[in-house]
Design an enzyme around this catalytic site. Structure first.
Site, PDB file in Angstrom:
ATOM      1  N   SER A  62       0.823  -1.205   0.000  1.00  0.00           N
ATOM      2  CA  SER A  62       0.000   0.000   0.000  1.00  0.00           C
ATOM      3  C   SER A  62       0.863   1.263   0.000  1.00  0.00           C
ATOM      4  O   SER A  62       1.971   1.269   0.563  1.00  0.00           O
ATOM      5  CB  SER A  62      -0.854  -0.035   1.273  1.00  0.00           C
ATOM      6  OG  SER A  62      -1.466   1.200   1.498  1.00  0.00           O
ATOM      7  N   TYR A  82      -2.036  -1.182  10.913  1.00  0.00           N
ATOM      8  CA  TYR A  82      -2.325  -1.774   9.597  1.00  0.00           C
ATOM      9  C   TYR A  82      -1.179  -1.499   8.621  1.00  0.00           C
ATOM     10  O   TYR A  82      -0.637  -2.403   7.986  1.00  0.00           O
ATOM     11  CB  TYR A  82      -3.647  -1.224   9.018  1.00  0.00           C
ATOM     12  CG  TYR A  82      -3.726  -1.459   7.529  1.00  0.00           C
ATOM     13  CD1 TYR A  82      -3.895  -2.745   7.026  1.00  0.00           C
ATOM     14  CD2 TYR A  82      -3.543  -0.414   6.609  1.00  0.00           C
ATOM     15  CE1 TYR A  82      -3.897  -2.980   5.656  1.00  0.00           C
ATOM     16  CE2 TYR A  82      -3.543  -0.637   5.247  1.00  0.00           C
ATOM     17  CZ  TYR A  82      -3.724  -1.926   4.771  1.00  0.00           C
ATOM     18  OH  TYR A  82      -3.701  -2.160   3.424  1.00  0.00           O
ATOM     19  N   LYS A 118       1.868  -3.952   6.570  1.00  0.00           N
ATOM     20  CA  LYS A 118       2.235  -3.975   5.138  1.00  0.00           C
ATOM     21  C   LYS A 118       3.743  -3.804   4.980  1.00  0.00           C
ATOM     22  O   LYS A 118       4.395  -4.518   4.221  1.00  0.00           O
ATOM     23  CB  LYS A 118       1.502  -2.855   4.387  1.00  0.00           C
ATOM     24  CG  LYS A 118       0.016  -3.076   4.267  1.00  0.00           C
ATOM     25  CD  LYS A 118      -0.312  -4.120   3.231  1.00  0.00           C
ATOM     26  CE  LYS A 118      -1.451  -4.990   3.616  1.00  0.00           C
ATOM     27  NZ  LYS A 118      -1.711  -6.120   2.757  1.00  0.00           N
TER      28      LYS A 118
HETATM   29  P1  NAD Z   1     -10.959  -6.991   1.338  1.00  0.00           P
HETATM   30  O1  NAD Z   1     -11.144  -6.967   2.811  1.00  0.00           O
HETATM   31  O2  NAD Z   1     -12.137  -6.726   0.481  1.00  0.00           O
HETATM   32  O3  NAD Z   1     -10.325  -8.380   0.889  1.00  0.00           O
HETATM   33  C1  NAD Z   1      -9.429  -9.087   1.695  1.00  0.00           C
HETATM   34  C2  NAD Z   1      -9.893 -10.538   1.737  1.00  0.00           C
HETATM   35  O4  NAD Z   1      -8.998 -11.290   2.569  1.00  0.00           O
HETATM   36  C3  NAD Z   1     -11.300 -10.694   2.331  1.00  0.00           C
HETATM   37  O5  NAD Z   1     -12.073 -11.486   1.453  1.00  0.00           O
HETATM   38  C4  NAD Z   1     -11.079 -11.412   3.658  1.00  0.00           C
HETATM   39  O6  NAD Z   1     -12.132 -12.274   3.983  1.00  0.00           O
HETATM   40  C5  NAD Z   1      -9.774 -12.156   3.387  1.00  0.00           C
HETATM   41  N1  NAD Z   1      -8.967 -12.436   4.577  1.00  0.00           N
HETATM   42  C6  NAD Z   1      -8.557 -11.559   5.527  1.00  0.00           C
HETATM   43  N2  NAD Z   1      -7.780 -12.185   6.431  1.00  0.00           N
HETATM   44  C7  NAD Z   1      -7.704 -13.489   6.035  1.00  0.00           C
HETATM   45  C8  NAD Z   1      -7.062 -14.635   6.567  1.00  0.00           C
HETATM   46  N3  NAD Z   1      -6.363 -14.582   7.692  1.00  0.00           N
HETATM   47  N4  NAD Z   1      -7.187 -15.806   5.914  1.00  0.00           N
HETATM   48  C9  NAD Z   1      -7.914 -15.887   4.765  1.00  0.00           C
HETATM   49  N5  NAD Z   1      -8.554 -14.843   4.227  1.00  0.00           N
HETATM   50  C10 NAD Z   1      -8.445 -13.653   4.860  1.00  0.00           C
HETATM   51  O7  NAD Z   1      -9.768  -5.976   0.991  1.00  0.00           O
HETATM   52  P2  NAD Z   1      -9.281  -5.450  -0.420  1.00  0.00           P
HETATM   53  O8  NAD Z   1      -9.625  -4.012  -0.502  1.00  0.00           O
HETATM   54  O9  NAD Z   1      -9.694  -6.356  -1.490  1.00  0.00           O
HETATM   55  O10 NAD Z   1      -7.706  -5.522  -0.189  1.00  0.00           O
HETATM   56  C11 NAD Z   1      -6.941  -6.617  -0.638  1.00  0.00           C
HETATM   57  C12 NAD Z   1      -5.499  -6.426  -0.195  1.00  0.00           C
HETATM   58  O11 NAD Z   1      -5.016  -5.196  -0.715  1.00  0.00           O
HETATM   59  C13 NAD Z   1      -5.330  -6.328   1.323  1.00  0.00           C
HETATM   60  O12 NAD Z   1      -4.131  -6.982   1.677  1.00  0.00           O
HETATM   61  C14 NAD Z   1      -5.214  -4.844   1.571  1.00  0.00           C
HETATM   62  O13 NAD Z   1      -4.459  -4.569   2.729  1.00  0.00           O
HETATM   63  C15 NAD Z   1      -4.491  -4.386   0.319  1.00  0.00           C
HETATM   64  N6  NAD Z   1      -4.731  -2.978  -0.003  1.00  0.00           N
HETATM   65  C16 NAD Z   1      -6.011  -2.522  -0.133  1.00  0.00           C
HETATM   66  C17 NAD Z   1      -6.249  -1.184  -0.420  1.00  0.00           C
HETATM   67  C18 NAD Z   1      -7.644  -0.630  -0.516  1.00  0.00           C
HETATM   68  O14 NAD Z   1      -7.807   0.585  -0.413  1.00  0.00           O
HETATM   69  N7  NAD Z   1      -8.670  -1.447  -0.728  1.00  0.00           N
HETATM   70  C19 NAD Z   1      -5.152  -0.322  -0.612  1.00  0.00           C
HETATM   71  C20 NAD Z   1      -3.865  -0.831  -0.485  1.00  0.00           C
HETATM   72  C21 NAD Z   1      -3.666  -2.166  -0.185  1.00  0.00           C
HETATM   73  C1  WQD Z   2      -9.171   9.748   0.896  1.00  0.00           C
HETATM   74  C2  WQD Z   2      -9.323  11.238   1.130  1.00  0.00           C
HETATM   75  C3  WQD Z   2      -9.569  11.803   3.451  1.00  0.00           C
HETATM   76  C4  WQD Z   2     -13.458   9.847   3.997  1.00  0.00           C
HETATM   77  C5  WQD Z   2      -6.802   4.619   3.035  1.00  0.00           C
HETATM   78  C6  WQD Z   2      -5.756   3.895   3.833  1.00  0.00           C
HETATM   79  C7  WQD Z   2      -4.682   3.367   2.921  1.00  0.00           C
HETATM   80  C8  WQD Z   2      -5.271   2.539   1.782  1.00  0.00           C
HETATM   81  C9  WQD Z   2      -6.410   3.246   1.100  1.00  0.00           C
HETATM   82  C10 WQD Z   2      -5.181   0.233   2.348  1.00  0.00           C
HETATM   83  C11 WQD Z   2      -8.536  11.741   2.335  1.00  0.00           C
HETATM   84  C12 WQD Z   2     -10.833  12.158   2.692  1.00  0.00           C
HETATM   85  C13 WQD Z   2     -12.282  10.335   3.465  1.00  0.00           C
HETATM   86  C14 WQD Z   2     -14.475  10.769   4.378  1.00  0.00           C
HETATM   87  C15 WQD Z   2     -13.060  12.577   3.648  1.00  0.00           C
HETATM   88  N1  WQD Z   2      -5.833   1.312   2.227  1.00  0.00           N
HETATM   89  N2  WQD Z   2     -12.087  11.669   3.299  1.00  0.00           N
HETATM   90  N3  WQD Z   2     -14.234  12.099   4.184  1.00  0.00           N
HETATM   91  O1  WQD Z   2      -6.887   7.645   3.793  1.00  0.00           O
HETATM   92  O2  WQD Z   2      -5.967   7.965   1.447  1.00  0.00           O
HETATM   93  O3  WQD Z   2      -6.166   5.711   2.374  1.00  0.00           O
HETATM   94  O4  WQD Z   2      -7.350   3.727   2.059  1.00  0.00           O
HETATM   95  O5  WQD Z   2      -4.008   0.054   2.242  1.00  0.00           O
HETATM   96  O6  WQD Z   2      -3.849   2.606   3.717  1.00  0.00           O
HETATM   97  O7  WQD Z   2      -5.191   4.792   4.769  1.00  0.00           O
HETATM   98  O8  WQD Z   2      -8.215   6.896   1.745  1.00  0.00           O
HETATM   99  O9  WQD Z   2     -10.553   7.024   1.038  1.00  0.00           O
HETATM  100  O10 WQD Z   2     -10.025   7.075   3.509  1.00  0.00           O
HETATM  101  O11 WQD Z   2      -9.448   9.044   2.099  1.00  0.00           O
HETATM  102  O12 WQD Z   2     -12.890  13.776   3.533  1.00  0.00           O
HETATM  103  O13 WQD Z   2     -15.529  10.382   4.893  1.00  0.00           O
HETATM  104  O14 WQD Z   2     -10.702  11.505   1.440  1.00  0.00           O
HETATM  105  O15 WQD Z   2      -9.289  12.759   4.429  1.00  0.00           O
HETATM  106  O16 WQD Z   2      -8.081  13.039   2.028  1.00  0.00           O
HETATM  107  P1  WQD Z   2      -6.771   7.173   2.414  1.00  0.00           P
HETATM  108  P2  WQD Z   2      -9.635   7.437   2.116  1.00  0.00           P
END
Ligand code: NAD
Ligand code: WQD
Length: 335
Positions: A124, A149, A153
């Site tokens: 991330s 969290y 990562k």
């Molecule tokens: P999500 O929660 O929709 O998907 C994650 C999946 O992993 C879920 O289906 C959950 O049931 C499964 N899971 C969690 N822990 C588990 C375990 N111990 N064993 C088996 N299954 C497990 O999340 P997502 O948005 O699809 O994210 C996928 C990956 O990408 C995650 O690792 C997340 O940290 C990373 N990521 C997401 C974002 C984002 O904004 N969505 C941004 C950066 C990184």
């Molecule tokens: C985006 C912008 C907020 C909600 C997060 C995690 C990051 C990654 C992606 C997993 C910011 C603003 C948000 C609201 C708002 N996930 N905001 N009102 O914080 O960039 O990233 O999700 O890895 O680790 O930190 O994403 O969508 O929460 O926020 O004003 O109700 O929207 O302040 O500027 P963020 P976000």
């Protein structure tokens, strides 16, 4: 040969299954459904017409790997499984360290035991903390990471890199996602947060559909174009395509890529773009900055373009259109 997709039932996992199928890959799914629904996998089958072997189990359950490897010929792993709520991780750090770090350790051990040494890991942009510079390149140093969290990562990245230093056969791709939003254009799969969303786009769509009264804009005094926070939003299908390209170009050693568009969009610009696309008014008010937020975070995606031949092609309008299509058709997500 098949790809083991951990967390395949989740938001990014389901979209990646679709793109893997389109590219001719066979996927095997390992997910404990702690943050997803079996219906999501039914929807993926509907989109692709493919069938998938699904193992409902935890990635830390050693017994499940015996079964998976007996029943499938796995060549590589895309490792999405993990807990991802920043706020939850602040309240329950141990749960996050256990689930994400211990789970990843078990997974990697079980893969290596069977000589599967190809992995794509979901990292991330959060590992950059308050970025030293923008646009953020992969050379940007990691910063102070505000949440447990985000620390999981970064720690998993470090762990995998050390493992690759000791085993030159290991082909490791670390993908640092910026802000994935949007949904598959069919409207059949999308983001389905539990309870009240933390992230901007699902919050906007839930206001638009009438489930929440108004959006809170967290701060309008950042040093950005309009004072609100700027992020690099990327369509989840573009992100999914990035995984397919990374799989096709995988090589031994460590490769790290930012996956984003390279463009920064502010909260207020996003609200406007969404209103224009949907024709729905999104009431909002400005409140204090959210603790831990940075003002501006967007990437340079040049490395992924040069080395993987990948770039994001869907713009903010398309992201809003598809997010809205999903929310309208599934006001209560998969439930
Ligand atoms: P999500 O929660 O929709 O998907 C994650 C999946 O992993 C879920 O289906 C959950 O049931 C499964 N899971 C969690 N822990 C588990 C375990 N111990 N064993 C088996 N299954 C497990 O999340 P997502 O948005 O699809 O994210 C996928 C990956 O990408 C995650 O690792 C997340 O940290 C990373 N990521 C997401 C974002 C984002 O904004 N969505 C941004 C950066 C990184
Ligand atoms: C985006 C912008 C907020 C909600 C997060 C995690 C990051 C990654 C992606 C997993 C910011 C603003 C948000 C609201 C708002 N996930 N905001 N009102 O914080 O960039 O990233 O999700 O890895 O680790 O930190 O994403 O969508 O929460 O926020 O004003 O109700 O929207 O302040 O500027 P963020 P976000």
């Amino acid at each position: 040969m098949a790809i083991l997709v951990t967390g395949g039932a989740g938001y990014i996992g389901t979209h990646t299954l679709v793109e893997l199928s389109a590219a001719g890959y066979k996927s095997v799914i390992l997910d404990n459904l702690s943050n997803s629904s079996p219906l999501a996998l039914e929807r993926v089958k509907k989109i692709t017409g493919d069938d998938y072997k699904f193992y409902k189990a935890d990635i830390s359950d050693r017994a499940i790997y015996k079964k998976i490897f007996e029943e499938n010929d796995i060549e590589a792993c895309i490792h999405f499984a993990g807990l991802k709520s920043v706020s939850e991780s602040v309240s329950f750090p141990l749960y996050y360290f256990q689930n994400n770090i211990v789970g990843s350790l078990v997974l990697i051990e079980e893969l290596f035991k069977r000589n599967v040494k190809k992995m794509i890991f979901s990292s991330s942009a959060t590992v950059y903390g308050e970025p030293a510079f923008v646009p953020i390149t992969e050379r940007c140093p990691k910063g102070e990471i505000p949440s447990p969290y985000g620390k999981t990562k970064s720690m998993i990245e470090e762990m995998l890199i050390d493992i690759s230093k000791a085993d030159k056969e290991f082909a490791l791709v670390i993908l640092r996602y910026f802000n994935p939003i949007g949904a598959h254009e069919s409207g059949l799969i999308g983001e389905d947060p539990n309870e009240i969303p933390n992230n901007l786009m699902p919050y906007i769509t839930q206001v638009a559909v009438g489930k929440l009264p108004r959006l809170r804009v967290f701060g309008n005094d950042y040093k950005t174009k309009d004072g609100s926070g700027v992020r690099d939003y990327i369509h989840v299908t573009d992100l999914a395509d990035g995984h397919v390209m990374a799989l096709q170009k995988m090589k031994k050693g460590v490769s790290i890529y930012n996956l984003g568009t390279g463009n920064g969009t502010s909260v207020l610009e996003m609200v406007k773009a969404f209103e224009n696309v949907s024709g729905v008014n999104v009431p909002y008010y400005v409140t204090d900055r959210r603790p831990g937020d940075v003002g501006e975070c967007y990437c340079s995606a040049e490395k992924a373009k040069k080395e993987l031949g990948w770039r994001a092609v869907r713009d903010i309008q398309k992201m809003c259109e598809d997010a809205w299509n999903w929310q309208k058709n599934n006001p209560n997500g998969y439930s």
